[in-house]
Design a protein around this motif. Structure first.
Motif, PDB file in Angstrom:
ATOM      1  N   ILE A 294       0.814  -1.215   0.000  1.00 40.32           N
ATOM      2  CA  ILE A 294       0.000   0.000   0.000  1.00 40.32           C
ATOM      3  C   ILE A 294       0.845   1.260   0.000  1.00 40.32           C
ATOM      4  CG2 ILE A 294      -0.162   0.095   2.533  1.00 40.32           C
ATOM      5  CD1 ILE A 294      -2.894   0.988  -0.091  1.00 40.32           C
ATOM      6  N   VAL A 295       2.106   1.141   0.441  1.00 40.56           N
ATOM      7  CA  VAL A 295       2.971   2.315   0.523  1.00 40.56           C
ATOM      8  C   VAL A 295       3.345   2.816  -0.871  1.00 40.56           C
ATOM      9  CG1 VAL A 295       5.184   3.178   1.370  1.00 40.56           C
ATOM     10  CG2 VAL A 295       3.872   1.569   2.750  1.00 40.56           C
ATOM     11  N   LEU A 296       3.640   1.878  -1.777  1.00 47.82           N
ATOM     12  CA  LEU A 296       4.053   2.287  -3.128  1.00 47.82           C
ATOM     13  C   LEU A 296       2.921   2.169  -4.153  1.00 47.82           C
ATOM     14  CD1 LEU A 296       7.699   0.939  -3.490  1.00 47.82           C
ATOM     15  CD2 LEU A 296       6.937   3.298  -3.718  1.00 47.82           C
ATOM     16  N   TYR A 297       1.826   1.558  -3.769  1.00 51.17           N
ATOM     17  CA  TYR A 297       0.697   1.410  -4.679  1.00 51.17           C
ATOM     18  C   TYR A 297       0.275   2.727  -5.327  1.00 51.17           C
ATOM     19  CZ  TYR A 297      -4.371   1.510  -5.563  1.00 51.17           C
ATOM     20  OH  TYR A 297      -5.617   1.749  -6.079  1.00 51.17           O
ATOM     21  N   PHE A 390       5.509  11.370  -2.576  1.00 48.76           N
ATOM     22  CA  PHE A 390       5.693   9.958  -2.265  1.00 48.76           C
ATOM     23  C   PHE A 390       6.965   9.766  -1.450  1.00 48.76           C
ATOM     24  CE2 PHE A 390       3.374  10.067  -6.348  1.00 48.76           C
ATOM     25  CZ  PHE A 390       2.190   9.488  -5.917  1.00 48.76           C
ATOM     26  N   VAL A 391       6.765   9.381  -0.183  1.00 50.23           N
ATOM     27  CA  VAL A 391       7.893   9.143   0.714  1.00 50.23           C
ATOM     28  C   VAL A 391       7.670   7.825   1.440  1.00 50.23           C
ATOM     29  CG1 VAL A 391       8.478  11.580   1.068  1.00 50.23           C
ATOM     30  CG2 VAL A 391       6.759  10.476   2.540  1.00 50.23           C
ATOM     31  N   ASP A 401      16.035   2.821  -7.217  1.00 51.09           N
ATOM     32  CA  ASP A 401      16.255   1.388  -7.413  1.00 51.09           C
ATOM     33  C   ASP A 401      15.359   0.546  -6.512  1.00 51.09           C
ATOM     34  OD1 ASP A 401      18.121   2.137  -9.222  1.00 51.09           O
ATOM     35  OD2 ASP A 401      19.873   1.435  -8.115  1.00 51.09           O
ATOM     36  N   THR A 402      15.041   1.066  -5.337  1.00 50.21           N
ATOM     37  CA  THR A 402      14.138   0.351  -4.432  1.00 50.21           C
ATOM     38  C   THR A 402      12.736   0.285  -5.020  1.00 50.21           C
ATOM     39  OG1 THR A 402      15.409   1.082  -2.514  1.00 50.21           O
ATOM     40  CG2 THR A 402      13.168   0.320  -2.092  1.00 50.21           C
ATOM     41  N   VAL A 403      12.307   1.379  -5.618  1.00 48.30           N
ATOM     42  CA  VAL A 403      10.978   1.413  -6.250  1.00 48.30           C
ATOM     43  C   VAL A 403      10.898   0.372  -7.366  1.00 48.30           C
ATOM     44  CG1 VAL A 403       9.394   2.852  -7.600  1.00 48.30           C
ATOM     45  CG2 VAL A 403      10.617   3.838  -5.645  1.00 48.30           C
ATOM     46  N   THR A 404      11.959   0.247  -8.139  1.00 46.93           N
ATOM     47  CA  THR A 404      11.978  -0.743  -9.224  1.00 46.93           C
ATOM     48  C   THR A 404      11.987  -2.163  -8.678  1.00 46.93           C
ATOM     49  OG1 THR A 404      13.129   0.780 -10.721  1.00 46.93           O
ATOM     50  CG2 THR A 404      13.302  -1.562 -11.207  1.00 46.93           C
ATOM     51  N   LYS A 405      12.801  -2.413  -7.667  1.00 49.96           N
ATOM     52  CA  LYS A 405      12.902  -3.764  -7.116  1.00 49.96           C
ATOM     53  C   LYS A 405      11.573  -4.235  -6.538  1.00 49.96           C
ATOM     54  CE  LYS A 405      15.630  -6.618  -3.933  1.00 49.96           C
ATOM     55  NZ  LYS A 405      14.435  -7.283  -3.382  1.00 49.96           N
ATOM     56  N   PHE A 407       8.640  -3.208  -7.389  1.00 50.81           N
ATOM     57  CA  PHE A 407       7.726  -3.411  -8.520  1.00 50.81           C
ATOM     58  C   PHE A 407       7.934  -4.804  -9.112  1.00 50.81           C
ATOM     59  CE2 PHE A 407       7.035  -3.157 -13.149  1.00 50.81           C
ATOM     60  CZ  PHE A 407       5.691  -2.825 -13.175  1.00 50.81           C
ATOM     61  N   ASP A 408       9.190  -5.156  -9.369  1.00 47.42           N
ATOM     62  CA  ASP A 408       9.495  -6.478  -9.933  1.00 47.42           C
ATOM     63  C   ASP A 408       9.025  -7.599  -9.014  1.00 47.42           C
ATOM     64  OD1 ASP A 408      10.664  -5.204 -12.094  1.00 47.42           O
ATOM     65  OD2 ASP A 408      12.707  -5.358 -11.307  1.00 47.42           O
ATOM     66  N   ASP A 409       9.214  -7.420  -7.721  1.00 46.51           N
ATOM     67  CA  ASP A 409       8.785  -8.436  -6.754  1.00 46.51           C
ATOM     68  C   ASP A 409       7.268  -8.624  -6.783  1.00 46.51           C
ATOM     69  OD1 ASP A 409      11.381  -8.846  -5.970  1.00 46.51           O
ATOM     70  OD2 ASP A 409      11.249  -7.581  -4.176  1.00 46.51           O
ATOM     71  N   LEU A 410       6.533  -7.524  -6.875  1.00 46.50           N
ATOM     72  CA  LEU A 410       5.071  -7.608  -6.917  1.00 46.50           C
ATOM     73  C   LEU A 410       4.595  -8.378  -8.142  1.00 46.50           C
ATOM     74  CD1 LEU A 410       4.091  -3.994  -5.795  1.00 46.50           C
ATOM     75  CD2 LEU A 410       3.565  -6.115  -4.561  1.00 46.50           C
ATOM     76  N   ILE A 411       5.211  -8.101  -9.307  1.00 45.04           N
ATOM     77  CA  ILE A 411       4.811  -8.797 -10.535  1.00 45.04           C
ATOM     78  C   ILE A 411       5.030 -10.291 -10.400  1.00 45.04           C
ATOM     79  CG2 ILE A 411       5.356  -9.117 -12.975  1.00 45.04           C
ATOM     80  CD1 ILE A 411       6.007  -6.193 -13.159  1.00 45.04           C
ATOM     81  N   GLU A 412       6.197 -10.659  -9.896  1.00 50.18           N
ATOM     82  CA  GLU A 412       6.530 -12.079  -9.770  1.00 50.18           C
ATOM     83  C   GLU A 412       5.563 -12.776  -8.822  1.00 50.18           C
ATOM     84  OE1 GLU A 412      10.345 -14.954  -8.635  1.00 50.18           O
ATOM     85  OE2 GLU A 412      10.540 -12.760  -8.607  1.00 50.18           O
ATOM     86  N   LYS A 413       5.279 -12.156  -7.681  1.00 52.47           N
ATOM     87  CA  LYS A 413       4.391 -12.783  -6.696  1.00 52.47           C
ATOM     88  C   LYS A 413       2.944 -12.811  -7.179  1.00 52.47           C
ATOM     89  CE  LYS A 413       7.335 -11.497  -2.800  1.00 52.47           C
ATOM     90  NZ  LYS A 413       7.523 -10.579  -1.641  1.00 52.47           N
ATOM     91  N   ALA A 414       2.563 -11.836  -8.032  1.00 53.39           N
ATOM     92  CA  ALA A 414       1.199 -11.810  -8.553  1.00 53.39           C
ATOM     93  C   ALA A 414       1.010 -12.796  -9.701  1.00 53.39           C
ATOM     94  CB  ALA A 414       0.848 -10.402  -9.025  1.00 53.39           C
TER      95      ALA A 414
END
Length: 487
Positions: A294-297, A390-391, A401-405, A407-414
């Motif tokens: 929810i933090v980066l959503y 956005f903080v 780079d954290t935002v990208t990582k 994102f990639d994790d969410l795609i894989e888990k979804a």
């Protein structure tokens, strides 16, 4: 300065075996005139004495005519004349002439003159690698651009071309470099497809060099050589401007259709470097992100709905946002140089833009701001005053780079087919076009500098969407067919 002399010389030998050279009696007729066929023409001139006072002479032989010998003598004198009374420079040019091999041509006067004007020793070859290093060091440019130039020089230009004197660099040298890069790409791809795990492991983390990167490498070299012409006057011709490369066009965006997803599941390969989700897949991602991050959503939703770049979304400030009007000003970005975050203005005038926010994005962002206010209340006075929308929950800025990582994790888990974070931007453009917008609308939303970029990237993906299906069906219906039984 002595003008030197032009004379004849031959290879005849005396009775005791010694070469006669210019003392051969056959070189002259009884009248004293030079014999027209015996011997070859030569010249001689005195060079400036060395630093310790030693005399030395330049002698050059084997010219077919007197005029050719006299011309080269005059050329050598013109080279010495560049010293213009400077004793040290005269000795330096004398050293250069004295070191010439018998069959080696004289140095080009214009090249030596350029070195003299640039303050570069006449006797020292300026290697391309040394020049590129010095050129990059002296440039005042953005850190990210400098890093890009440095990568091109360090990884490609220096290894392949650095040993070549800059004035001797030719188109063929540069073509050979790009051929070598292409051969390395083939070798890496072959190793990746090998059945031998050791061979596959040998190219792990090695990257191929794509056509677009090759164009950028050539652009770096062309810029450096243009400066060598205009600023440093080291050369007069830029070979990099005459090298043709395969097209470096941006890859077309492709949709994750059912067939594309099956292909990826079977092979692990993406049909295109630029892939976009269908609206249904995008909705699945947002639902999953809302439930699990929810933090980066809200940041991902803004990128997906309105096409912001990663750095633009992370760098969006409170002062840039007006949710009552439903608009956001995109004027700064947070990017990385190496791993270090850097805040700077957007790159182009077209990128500095105002975008309209839809009601869904406004509602998601309002909820985020309310959540952020709760984080701030918990932290109290220790809350950092970044001014960013956005903080992290502790108030600090996101690292790109954290935002990208995440994102990639969410795609894989979804369990969704993969796209890059930047491809959320392509999704936004694709969905906007499918809803009826034209390319000019998309260009303005994305902040492209020209509509050509927009057209090149999105033409094919637009044709894959439902808006084109009706046209195809209507076209097929115009072709009359007789009734046939299926099968």
């Amino acid at each position: 300065m002595a003008e030197g002399s032009v004379f004849k010389h031959c290879s005849c030998k005396s009775a005791d075996g010694r070469r006669l050279g210019s003392r051969c009696p056959k070189l002259r007729r009884p009248s004293g005139a030079w014999h027209p066929t015996h011997g070859r023409w030569a010249y001689q001139l005195e060079l400036p004495t060395t630093t310790d006072g030693r005399r030395r002479t330049l002698r050059r032989y084997t010219f077919d005519t007197r005029d050719i010998a006299a011309k080269e003598r005059d050329d050598a004198l013109n080279l010495l004349g560049l010293a213009a009374g400077n004793k040290d420079l005269a000795i330096e040019i004398g050293d250069l002439l004295h070191q010439l091999k018998p069959t080696e041509p004289l140095p080009d006067r214009n090249m030596i003159a350029r070195r003299v004007k640039a303050g570069i020793p006449a006797t020292t070859a300026v290697l391309l690698g040394d020049y590129l290093t010095e050129w990059l060091t002296g440039r005042s440019i953005e850190a990210s651009t400098k890093r890009s130039y440095d990568g091109h020089i360090r990884n490609h230009l220096e290894p392949h071309l650095g040993h070549i004197p800059i004035e001797k660099l030719r188109v063929g040298h540069i073509k050979a470099m790009f051929n070598a890069i292409a051969d390395r790409n083939i070798a890496i791809e072959a190793a990746r497809g090998s059945d031998d795990p050791d061979i596959r492991a040998s190219v792990r983390r090695q990257r191929t060099t794509g056509a677009a990167t090759m164009h950028r490498i050539r652009g770096t070299l062309r810029k450096a050589l243009n400066d060598a012409i205009r600023t440093h006057r080291l050369i007069e011709f830029n070979p990099a401007a005459h090298v043709e490369l395969p097209s470096g066009k941006r890859p077309k965006a492709r949709v994750w259709t059912t067939a594309a997803v099956k292909y990826w599941q079977a092979t692990g390969k993406r049909p295109s470097p630029v892939m976009v989700w269908t609206p249904q897949q995008a909705g699945q991602f947002l639902d999953y992100a809302e439930d699990h991050d929810i933090v980066l959503y809200p940041l991902y939703a803004l990128m997906l709905y309105r096409g912001l770049r990663r750095g633009e979304a992370i760098g969006l400030r409170d002062l840039d946002l007006d949710l009552d009007v439903g608009a956001a000003v995109i004027s700064q970005q947070i990017t990385t140089v190496g791993y270090r975050p850097v805040t700077k203005k957007v790159k182009t005038d077209a990128g500095d833009r105002t975008i309209t926010l839809d009601q869904v994005t406004v509602a998601i962002t309002r909820s985020h701001l309310a959540r952020r206010a709760t984080w701030q209340l918990v932290s109290g006075p220790a809350w950092p005053r970044t001014g960013l929308i956005f903080v992290q929950p502790d108030g600090t800025a996101w690292h790109p780079d954290t935002v990208t990582k995440r994102f990639d994790d969410l795609i894989e888990k979804a369990g969704l087919p993969p796209i890059r974070l930047h491809d959320l931007r392509h999704c936004a453009a694709t969905f906007l076009k499918a809803s009826g917008a034209d390319l000019q609308d998309i260009k303005e939303m994305l902040g492209h500098s020209t509509i050509t970029i927009t057209s090149d990237t999105y033409t094919s993906v637009i044709q894959e969407l439902e808006t084109e299906r009706a046209k195809a069906e209507a076209s097929a219906a115009l072709v009359p067919r007789t009734q046939r039984r299926a099968g």
